[in-house]
Scaffold this active site. Structure first.
Site, PDB file in Angstrom:
ATOM      1  N   ASP A 194      63.075 -12.779 -29.536  1.00 10.22           N
ATOM      2  CA  ASP A 194      61.990 -12.505 -28.602  1.00 10.22           C
ATOM      3  C   ASP A 194      60.621 -12.531 -29.286  1.00 10.22           C
ATOM      4  O   ASP A 194      60.493 -12.197 -30.456  1.00 10.22           O
ATOM      5  CB  ASP A 194      62.219 -11.128 -27.948  1.00 10.22           C
ATOM      6  CG  ASP A 194      61.337 -10.919 -26.724  1.00 10.22           C
ATOM      7  OD1 ASP A 194      60.881 -11.926 -26.127  1.00 10.22           O
ATOM      8  OD2 ASP A 194      61.089  -9.756 -26.360  1.00 10.22           O
ATOM      9  N   TRP A 240      53.515 -14.539 -30.075  1.00  7.81           N
ATOM     10  CA  TRP A 240      53.162 -15.138 -31.367  1.00  7.81           C
ATOM     11  C   TRP A 240      52.176 -16.292 -31.139  1.00  7.81           C
ATOM     12  O   TRP A 240      51.164 -16.396 -31.823  1.00  7.81           O
ATOM     13  CB  TRP A 240      54.431 -15.658 -32.072  1.00  7.81           C
ATOM     14  CG  TRP A 240      54.163 -16.356 -33.370  1.00  7.81           C
ATOM     15  CD1 TRP A 240      54.037 -15.773 -34.598  1.00  7.81           C
ATOM     16  CD2 TRP A 240      53.954 -17.760 -33.557  1.00  7.81           C
ATOM     17  NE1 TRP A 240      53.779 -16.733 -35.547  1.00  7.81           N
ATOM     18  CE2 TRP A 240      53.717 -17.966 -34.941  1.00  7.81           C
ATOM     19  CE3 TRP A 240      53.960 -18.879 -32.717  1.00  7.81           C
ATOM     20  CZ2 TRP A 240      53.479 -19.224 -35.489  1.00  7.81           C
ATOM     21  CZ3 TRP A 240      53.726 -20.132 -33.252  1.00  7.81           C
ATOM     22  CH2 TRP A 240      53.490 -20.294 -34.627  1.00  7.81           C
ATOM     23  N   ARG A 278      52.334 -21.541 -25.310  1.00  8.19           N
ATOM     24  CA  ARG A 278      53.626 -20.846 -25.373  1.00  8.19           C
ATOM     25  C   ARG A 278      54.696 -21.792 -25.896  1.00  8.19           C
ATOM     26  O   ARG A 278      55.584 -21.398 -26.656  1.00  8.19           O
ATOM     27  CB  ARG A 278      54.026 -20.322 -23.984  1.00  8.19           C
ATOM     28  CG  ARG A 278      53.170 -19.157 -23.492  1.00  8.19           C
ATOM     29  CD  ARG A 278      53.701 -18.626 -22.167  1.00  8.19           C
ATOM     30  NE  ARG A 278      55.036 -18.056 -22.296  1.00  8.19           N
ATOM     31  CZ  ARG A 278      55.283 -16.789 -22.656  1.00  8.19           C
ATOM     32  NH1 ARG A 278      54.292 -15.954 -22.908  1.00  8.19           N
ATOM     33  NH2 ARG A 278      56.527 -16.357 -22.752  1.00  8.19           N
ATOM     34  N   ASN A 318      65.067 -15.971 -17.058  1.00  3.17           N
ATOM     35  CA  ASN A 318      64.010 -16.862 -17.558  1.00  3.17           C
ATOM     36  C   ASN A 318      63.786 -18.071 -16.643  1.00  3.17           C
ATOM     37  O   ASN A 318      62.734 -18.713 -16.703  1.00  3.17           O
ATOM     38  CB  ASN A 318      64.306 -17.350 -18.990  1.00  3.17           C
ATOM     39  CG  ASN A 318      64.191 -16.255 -20.045  1.00  3.17           C
ATOM     40  OD1 ASN A 318      64.865 -16.318 -21.077  1.00  3.17           O
ATOM     41  ND2 ASN A 318      63.351 -15.253 -19.818  1.00  3.17           N
ATOM     42  N   ARG A 330      64.887  -3.073 -25.840  1.00  2.00           N
ATOM     43  CA  ARG A 330      65.766  -3.114 -24.666  1.00  2.00           C
ATOM     44  C   ARG A 330      66.766  -4.251 -24.823  1.00  2.00           C
ATOM     45  O   ARG A 330      66.611  -5.117 -25.682  1.00  2.00           O
ATOM     46  CB  ARG A 330      64.961  -3.246 -23.371  1.00  2.00           C
ATOM     47  CG  ARG A 330      64.014  -4.423 -23.339  1.00  2.00           C
ATOM     48  CD  ARG A 330      63.301  -4.559 -21.984  1.00  2.00           C
ATOM     49  NE  ARG A 330      62.263  -5.567 -22.072  1.00  2.00           N
ATOM     50  CZ  ARG A 330      60.962  -5.303 -22.278  1.00  2.00           C
ATOM     51  NH1 ARG A 330      60.543  -4.061 -22.396  1.00  2.00           N
ATOM     52  NH2 ARG A 330      60.096  -6.292 -22.356  1.00  2.00           N
ATOM     53  N   SER A 334      67.839  -6.349 -22.154  1.00  2.00           N
ATOM     54  CA  SER A 334      67.502  -7.503 -21.300  1.00  2.00           C
ATOM     55  C   SER A 334      68.725  -8.321 -20.859  1.00  2.00           C
ATOM     56  O   SER A 334      68.752  -9.551 -20.998  1.00  2.00           O
ATOM     57  CB  SER A 334      66.482  -8.405 -22.002  1.00  2.00           C
ATOM     58  OG  SER A 334      65.294  -7.684 -22.278  1.00  2.00           O
ATOM     59  N   GLU A 344      75.888  -1.829 -33.446  1.00  2.00           N
ATOM     60  CA  GLU A 344      74.707  -1.215 -34.067  1.00  2.00           C
ATOM     61  C   GLU A 344      73.469  -2.014 -33.663  1.00  2.00           C
ATOM     62  O   GLU A 344      73.476  -3.246 -33.723  1.00  2.00           O
ATOM     63  CB  GLU A 344      74.839  -1.232 -35.603  1.00  2.00           C
ATOM     64  CG  GLU A 344      75.947  -0.356 -36.135  1.00  2.00           C
ATOM     65  CD  GLU A 344      75.732   1.132 -35.835  1.00  2.00           C
ATOM     66  OE1 GLU A 344      74.574   1.593 -35.840  1.00  2.00           O
ATOM     67  OE2 GLU A 344      76.745   1.820 -35.603  1.00  2.00           O
TER      68      GLU A 344
HETATM   69  C1  IPE Z   1      65.211 -11.975 -23.506  1.00  2.00           C
HETATM   70  O1  IPE Z   1      63.846 -11.981 -23.657  1.00  2.00           O
HETATM   71  C2  IPE Z   1      65.741 -13.390 -23.380  1.00  2.00           C
HETATM   72  C3  IPE Z   1      65.613 -14.235 -24.569  1.00  2.00           C
HETATM   73  C4  IPE Z   1      65.144 -13.889 -25.722  1.00  2.00           C
HETATM   74  C5  IPE Z   1      66.078 -15.584 -24.401  1.00  2.00           C
HETATM   75  P1  IPE Z   1      62.833 -11.799 -22.431  1.00  2.00           P
HETATM   76  O2  IPE Z   1      61.481 -11.955 -22.993  1.00  2.00           O
HETATM   77  O3  IPE Z   1      63.225 -12.699 -21.328  1.00  2.00           O
HETATM   78  O4  IPE Z   1      63.131 -10.295 -21.989  1.00  2.00           O
HETATM   79  P2  IPE Z   1      62.174  -9.239 -21.285  1.00  2.00           P
HETATM   80  O5  IPE Z   1      61.649  -9.899 -20.052  1.00  2.00           O
HETATM   81  O6  IPE Z   1      61.091  -8.899 -22.250  1.00  2.00           O
HETATM   82  O7  IPE Z   1      63.050  -8.057 -21.014  1.00  2.00           O
HETATM   83  C1  IPE Z   2      61.586 -15.535 -26.338  1.00  2.00           C
HETATM   84  O1  IPE Z   2      60.186 -15.457 -26.378  1.00  2.00           O
HETATM   85  C2  IPE Z   2      62.085 -16.876 -25.860  1.00  2.00           C
HETATM   86  C3  IPE Z   2      62.528 -16.907 -24.459  1.00  2.00           C
HETATM   87  C4  IPE Z   2      62.666 -15.873 -23.685  1.00  2.00           C
HETATM   88  C5  IPE Z   2      62.851 -18.205 -23.906  1.00  2.00           C
HETATM   89  P1  IPE Z   2      59.314 -15.130 -25.096  1.00  2.00           P
HETATM   90  O2  IPE Z   2      58.989 -16.401 -24.404  1.00  2.00           O
HETATM   91  O3  IPE Z   2      59.988 -14.106 -24.261  1.00  2.00           O
HETATM   92  O4  IPE Z   2      58.012 -14.539 -25.766  1.00  2.00           O
HETATM   93  P2  IPE Z   2      57.214 -13.235 -25.295  1.00  2.00           P
HETATM   94  O5  IPE Z   2      58.206 -12.128 -25.231  1.00  2.00           O
HETATM   95  O6  IPE Z   2      56.633 -13.567 -23.965  1.00  2.00           O
HETATM   96  O7  IPE Z   2      56.204 -13.022 -26.357  1.00  2.00           O
HETATM   97 MG    MG Z   3      59.997 -12.084 -24.254  1.00  2.00          MG
END
Ligand code: IPE
Ligand code: IPE
Ligand code: MG
Length: 239
Positions: free
Chosen positions: A18, A23, A31, A66, A192, A194, A205
Site C-alpha cells: 500500500d 508516494w 499515481r 479497487n 487495517r 482491507s 503475526e
Molecule cells: C489494499 O489497499 C489493496 C491493495 C494494496 C491492492 P487499499 O489502498 O485499496 O486499501 P484502503 O482503501 O486504504 O483500505
Molecule cells: C496500493 O497503493 C496499490 C493498489 C491499491 C492498487 P494505493 O494506490 O492504494 O496508494 P495510496 O494508498 O492511495 O497511497
Molecule cells: Mg491505498
C-alpha cells in the site's frame, strides 16, 4: 544484516503493498508512476523472498474494491499487470517460482486472463516458491464463493452438512492447499486488513511498516522478518 541471521524463516508471508498513490504525490508524479515503481519493488521482494527460503508469498495487487477507482487508474493498473506478466514470466520460471492468481477471475479482461493462464501453466511444476498474486481479490467474496460451492454440494447430496469442518471449508477457498500466512506485512502506515485473507489470518503475526510501498526495500523486508522472529506465537495456549 545477512540472511544467515534468520533462524526462523516464516513459511508463508502475505503483503499488502500500500501507498503507491501517496508516494507518487510526494514525488509530484502521477499515481500510475507510483504503481509502476511499486511493481518494480514487488519484483525485488519476490526475488528476496525466494532467496531467503520463504515457500509462499502472497501479494495484494488489486482488490475487489479497487474496481471502484477512477477508470483511468484501473485501466492503467491492468496495463501494468499485463506488462508484469509478459516481462516476468521467464524470470519467475527461472527462479523456480510458481505463479497462482487468487481473486475473481471473471471480472478480468480476456487478454489478462489468457496471460495468467499461460504463466500459471508455464510455472505449474515449480516448487521453490509459490507466488500468489491477489488480483480482483476480496476476502468476503472469496468466502461467499466457498459457501456457494459447499451449498451446491449439500443440495446435490455430495456433502453431509455435519461433515463441514474447517478443513473442508478451506478446501473451497482460492487459497486451497496453501498454509495460512505466518506473517502479514502492510506498508504505508495504515493499520487495517482491507478485506485481505480474513479467514486465513486468524493467527497471523501482523507487522505495519511506516513507509510507502515504492520505498520498501529488501532490507525493510528482512527487518520485518526479524520482528516476526521476536514474536511469541501462542495459538490460544497459555503464556
Ligand atoms: C489494499 O489497499 C489493496 C491493495 C494494496 C491492492 P487499499 O489502498 O485499496 O486499501 P484502503 O482503501 O486504504 O483500505
Ligand atoms: C496500493 O497503493 C496499490 C493498489 C491499491 C492498487 P494505493 O494506490 O492504494 O496508494 P495510496 O494508498 O492511495 O497511497
Ligand atoms: Mg491505498
Amino acid at each position: 544484516m545477512t540472511e544467515k541471521h534468520l533462524l526462523k524463516v516464516p513459511q508463508h508471508v502475505a503483503i499488502i503493498m500500500d501507498g503507491n498513490g501517496r508516494w507518487a504525490r510526494q514525488q509530484s508524479l502521477s499515481r500510475l508512476e507510483g504503481h509502476k515503481r511499486g511493481s518494480e519493488v514487488a519484483r525485488d521482494i519476490v526475488t528476496a523472498a525466494s532467496r531467503i527460503g520463504i515457500s509462499y508469498l502472497t501479494l495484494y495487487a488489486f482488490s475487489s474494491e479497487n474496481w471502484r477507482r477512477d477508470p483511468n487508474e484501473v485501466s492503467g493498473l491492468m496495463a501494468l499487470l499485463k506488462h508484469y506478466l509478459e516481462t516476468e514470466a521467464t524470470e519467475l520460471n527461472k527462479e523456480g517460482a510458481r505463479l497462482k492468481i487468487i481473486g475473481e477471475r471473471s471480472l478480468l479482461p480476456n487478454t489478462i486472463l489468457n496471460l495468467i493462464e499461460e504463466v500459471e501453466d508455464l510455472t505449474k511444476t515449480n516448487k521453490k516458491i509459490i507466488l500468489q498474486m491477489a488480483i480482483s481479490y476480496g476476502s468476503r467474496a472469496e468466502i461467499i464463493h466457498a459457501v456457494q460451492h459447499i451449498a451446491e454440494k449439500v443440495r446435490d447430496h455430495r456433502l453431509d452438512p455435519n461433515k463441514i469442518t474447517e478443513q473442508v471449508f478451506e478446501e473451497h477457498l482460492y487459497t486451497a492447499g496453501v498454509p495460512d500466512p505466518d506473517l502479514l506485512i502492510r506498508t504505508s502506515g495504515e493499520q487495517r486488513i482491507s478485506n485481505y485473507l480474513l479467514w486465513q489470518v486468524a493467527y497471523t503475526e501482523l507487522v505495519f511498516v511506516d513507509k510507502f510501498w515504492p520505498d520498501f526495500t529488501p532490507e525493510d523486508f528482512m527487518e520485518a522478518l526479524l520482528t516476526y522472529q521476536n514474536r511469541e506465537r501462542r495459538f490460544g495456549t497459555a503464556a
